[in-house]
Design an enzyme around this catalytic site. Structure first.
Site, PDB file in Angstrom:
ATOM      1  N   SER A  81       0.824  -1.208   0.000  1.00 55.98           N
ATOM      2  CA  SER A  81       0.000   0.000   0.000  1.00 55.98           C
ATOM      3  C   SER A  81       0.860   1.261   0.000  1.00 55.98           C
ATOM      4  CB  SER A  81      -0.885   0.021   1.252  1.00 55.98           C
ATOM      5  OG  SER A  81      -1.564   1.255   1.329  1.00 55.98           O
TER       6      SER A  81
ATOM      7  N   TYR B 291     -12.802  13.254  -0.862  1.00 56.90           N
ATOM      8  CA  TYR B 291     -11.976  13.068  -2.062  1.00 56.90           C
ATOM      9  C   TYR B 291     -11.509  14.428  -2.607  1.00 56.90           C
ATOM     10  CZ  TYR B 291     -11.121  11.273  -6.859  1.00 56.90           C
ATOM     11  OH  TYR B 291     -10.585  10.930  -8.074  1.00 56.90           O
TER      12      TYR B 291
ATOM     13  N   LYS C  51      -7.722  15.606  -3.012  1.00 58.99           N
ATOM     14  CA  LYS C  51      -7.244  15.827  -4.376  1.00 58.99           C
ATOM     15  C   LYS C  51      -6.701  17.242  -4.576  1.00 58.99           C
ATOM     16  CE  LYS C  51      -7.475  12.043  -6.717  1.00 58.99           C
ATOM     17  NZ  LYS C  51      -6.194  11.314  -6.862  1.00 58.99           N
TER      18      LYS C  51
HETATM   19  P1  NAI Z   1      -8.891   2.412 -10.631  1.00 58.43           P
HETATM   20  O1  NAI Z   1      -9.733   2.048  -9.469  1.00 58.43           O
HETATM   21  O2  NAI Z   1      -9.073   1.698 -11.913  1.00 58.43           O
HETATM   22  O3  NAI Z   1      -7.337   2.353 -10.258  1.00 58.43           O
HETATM   23  C1  NAI Z   1      -6.844   2.750  -9.016  1.00 58.43           C
HETATM   24  C2  NAI Z   1      -5.861   1.709  -8.542  1.00 58.43           C
HETATM   25  O4  NAI Z   1      -5.261   2.129  -7.315  1.00 58.43           O
HETATM   26  C3  NAI Z   1      -6.502   0.342  -8.293  1.00 58.43           C
HETATM   27  O5  NAI Z   1      -5.851  -0.644  -9.055  1.00 58.43           O
HETATM   28  C4  NAI Z   1      -6.306   0.122  -6.799  1.00 58.43           C
HETATM   29  O6  NAI Z   1      -6.088  -1.243  -6.458  1.00 58.43           O
HETATM   30  C5  NAI Z   1      -5.073   0.970  -6.530  1.00 58.43           C
HETATM   31  N1  NAI Z   1      -4.950   1.333  -5.113  1.00 58.43           N
HETATM   32  C6  NAI Z   1      -5.938   1.743  -4.288  1.00 58.43           C
HETATM   33  N2  NAI Z   1      -5.462   1.971  -3.072  1.00 58.43           N
HETATM   34  C7  NAI Z   1      -4.136   1.695  -3.114  1.00 58.43           C
HETATM   35  C8  NAI Z   1      -3.089   1.744  -2.155  1.00 58.43           C
HETATM   36  N3  NAI Z   1      -3.330   2.119  -0.892  1.00 58.43           N
HETATM   37  N4  NAI Z   1      -1.840   1.406  -2.549  1.00 58.43           N
HETATM   38  C9  NAI Z   1      -1.582   1.012  -3.827  1.00 58.43           C
HETATM   39  N5  NAI Z   1      -2.547   0.944  -4.764  1.00 58.43           N
HETATM   40  C10 NAI Z   1      -3.809   1.279  -4.412  1.00 58.43           C
HETATM   41  O7  NAI Z   1      -9.152   3.992 -10.848  1.00 58.43           O
HETATM   42  P2  NAI Z   1      -8.585   5.030 -11.926  1.00 58.43           P
HETATM   43  O8  NAI Z   1      -9.739   5.730 -12.482  1.00 58.43           O
HETATM   44  O9  NAI Z   1      -7.591   4.424 -12.817  1.00 58.43           O
HETATM   45  O10 NAI Z   1      -7.875   6.089 -10.947  1.00 58.43           O
HETATM   46  C11 NAI Z   1      -6.499   6.428 -10.982  1.00 58.43           C
HETATM   47  C12 NAI Z   1      -6.317   7.793 -10.317  1.00 58.43           C
HETATM   48  O11 NAI Z   1      -6.977   8.799 -11.103  1.00 58.43           O
HETATM   49  C13 NAI Z   1      -6.909   7.887  -8.911  1.00 58.43           C
HETATM   50  O12 NAI Z   1      -6.050   8.677  -8.112  1.00 58.43           O
HETATM   51  C14 NAI Z   1      -8.211   8.605  -9.150  1.00 58.43           C
HETATM   52  O13 NAI Z   1      -8.645   9.283  -8.003  1.00 58.43           O
HETATM   53  C15 NAI Z   1      -7.826   9.561 -10.268  1.00 58.43           C
HETATM   54  N6  NAI Z   1      -8.931  10.067 -11.035  1.00 58.43           N
HETATM   55  C16 NAI Z   1      -9.604   9.283 -11.928  1.00 58.43           C
HETATM   56  C17 NAI Z   1     -10.615   9.837 -12.686  1.00 58.43           C
HETATM   57  C18 NAI Z   1     -11.316   9.060 -13.727  1.00 58.43           C
HETATM   58  O14 NAI Z   1     -12.107   9.674 -14.479  1.00 58.43           O
HETATM   59  N7  NAI Z   1     -11.092   7.771 -13.858  1.00 58.43           N
HETATM   60  C19 NAI Z   1     -11.067  11.229 -12.497  1.00 58.43           C
HETATM   61  C20 NAI Z   1     -10.252  11.978 -11.593  1.00 58.43           C
HETATM   62  C21 NAI Z   1      -9.244  11.393 -10.879  1.00 58.43           C
END
Ligand code: NAI
Length: 296
Positions: free
Chosen positions: A72, A164, A168
């Site tokens: 993590s 969040y 952020k």
């Molecule tokens: P996702 O849920 O597909 O990927 C996030 C990944 O982070 C997951 O694989 C999860 O297992 C991992 N994760 C969670 N907690 C963790 C920890 N403590 N240590 C290590 N890994 C951990 O989501 P997505 O959309 O790819 O998000 C990526 C980033 O982009 C995030 O920070 C999210 O907040 C941000 N984001 C995404 C948006 C979107 O439209 N998809 C919009 C704005 C921000």
């Protein structure tokens, strides 16, 4: 100009899914050696499948170099060990993409402090912990590229995401000061505000919108922001073919004498204080006081 990453070593957190996976694959395709970090787990941070090794294997199968890390981002000792392992294997760490994240959406009325703290811990403290783990090495190398991940929610707000949003926008604040501190060692710090179809957004945006917003539509901006040519302290919004820049501006405001420094004058002059004519994007904290004292 081609943007290449040959010889570069990158850590991408949360790279088992979604955006992080897309960043890791494209970095590797362009020559970077990649640490694919992911704790695994479901969207809200509860237990679930871990894909870090699958993504690392995907990179290796395509002829690239990658190692998986399943710890993590909130675990300081584990993140230090991850950085040590990358350094031991490849000698340096050029890029850190702070991407890992979870959601605990609820109106603030229904949110517990535990929900708030968990989100701040993963997004904001996680990024601080991973950054700390590579900072000294990047300073020694006189080279580093660090990416923070903000969100339109942090920048502009969204119902049900006060935890969040706070975390952020905290990352933008982190970037703003860190980018100044990194300058003399050529460490550049930038922020991406993605909008993409991932499991995080699968039930938030309609399917016809999601179809145009694959993670690959965010990759170009994210990779530019960690490239040799990267700017410093830029926040780029990206997704679905759109690329925009978000600025934190300061209006020209008003100047008053001691006799007018009252809440009533502020109320009466609120439109003038808010007017965007001639507003600036300060390049540091001291611009505000200098402007107030008419030194700019
Ligand atoms: P996702 O849920 O597909 O990927 C996030 C990944 O982070 C997951 O694989 C999860 O297992 C991992 N994760 C969670 N907690 C963790 C920890 N403590 N240590 C290590 N890994 C951990 O989501 P997505 O959309 O790819 O998000 C990526 C980033 O982009 C995030 O920070 C999210 O907040 C941000 N984001 C995404 C948006 C979107 O439209 N998809 C919009 C704005 C921000």
């Amino acid at each position: 100009m081609t943007i290449g990453f040959e010889g570069r070593v990158a850590i991408v957190t949360g790279a088992g899914n979604g955006l992080g996976r897309a960043y890791a694959l494209e970095l590797a395709r362009r020559g970077a050696k990649v640490v694919v970090n992911d704790l695994g787990g479901a969207r809200d941070g509860s237990a679930g499948q871990n894909n870090a090794e699958i993504v690392a294997e995907e990179i290796r199968a395509a002829g690239g170099e990658a190692i998986a890390n399943i710890d993590s981002v909130t675990d300081e000792a584990a993140m230090n060990a991850m950085a040590e392992a990358a350094k031991a294997k490849w000698g340096r760490i050029d890029i850190l993409m702070n991407n890992a994240g979870i959601l605990r959406d609820k109106s603030f009325a229904k949110m517990t402090i535990a929900d708030f703290r968990q989100i701040v811990d993963v997004h904001l403290m996680g990024a601080a912990i991973c950054t700390k783990a590579v900072w000294e090495l990047m300073r020694d190398q006189n080279y580093g590229r660090i990416l923070m991940t903000t969100s339109a929610t942090g920048l502009y707000g969204n119902f049900g995401q006060s935890n969040y949003g706070a975390a952020k926008l905290g990352l933008v604040g982190f970037m703003n000061s860190l980018g100044i501190e990194g300058q003399k060692n050529d460490i550049r710090v930038n922020t991406i505000a993605p909008a993409a179809a991932t499991r995080m957004t699968e039930d938030i945006m309609p399917p016809e919108v999601l179809a145009k917003m694959g993670p690959e539509t965010v990759v170009p901006a994210a990779l530019y922001l960690v490239s040799e040519e990267a700017p410093n302290r830029a926040t780029i919004a990206a997704g679905g073919g759109g690329f925009e820049r978000a600025h934190i501006t300061l209006t020209r405001g008003i100047r008053v004498g001691a006799e007018d420094m009252t809440p009533e004058v502020v109320a009466a002059q609120f439109d003038g204080i808010s007017s965007r004519e001639g507003e600036v994007v300060p390049d540091g904290a001291f611009v505000q006081s200098a402007m107030a004292l008419d030194e700019l």
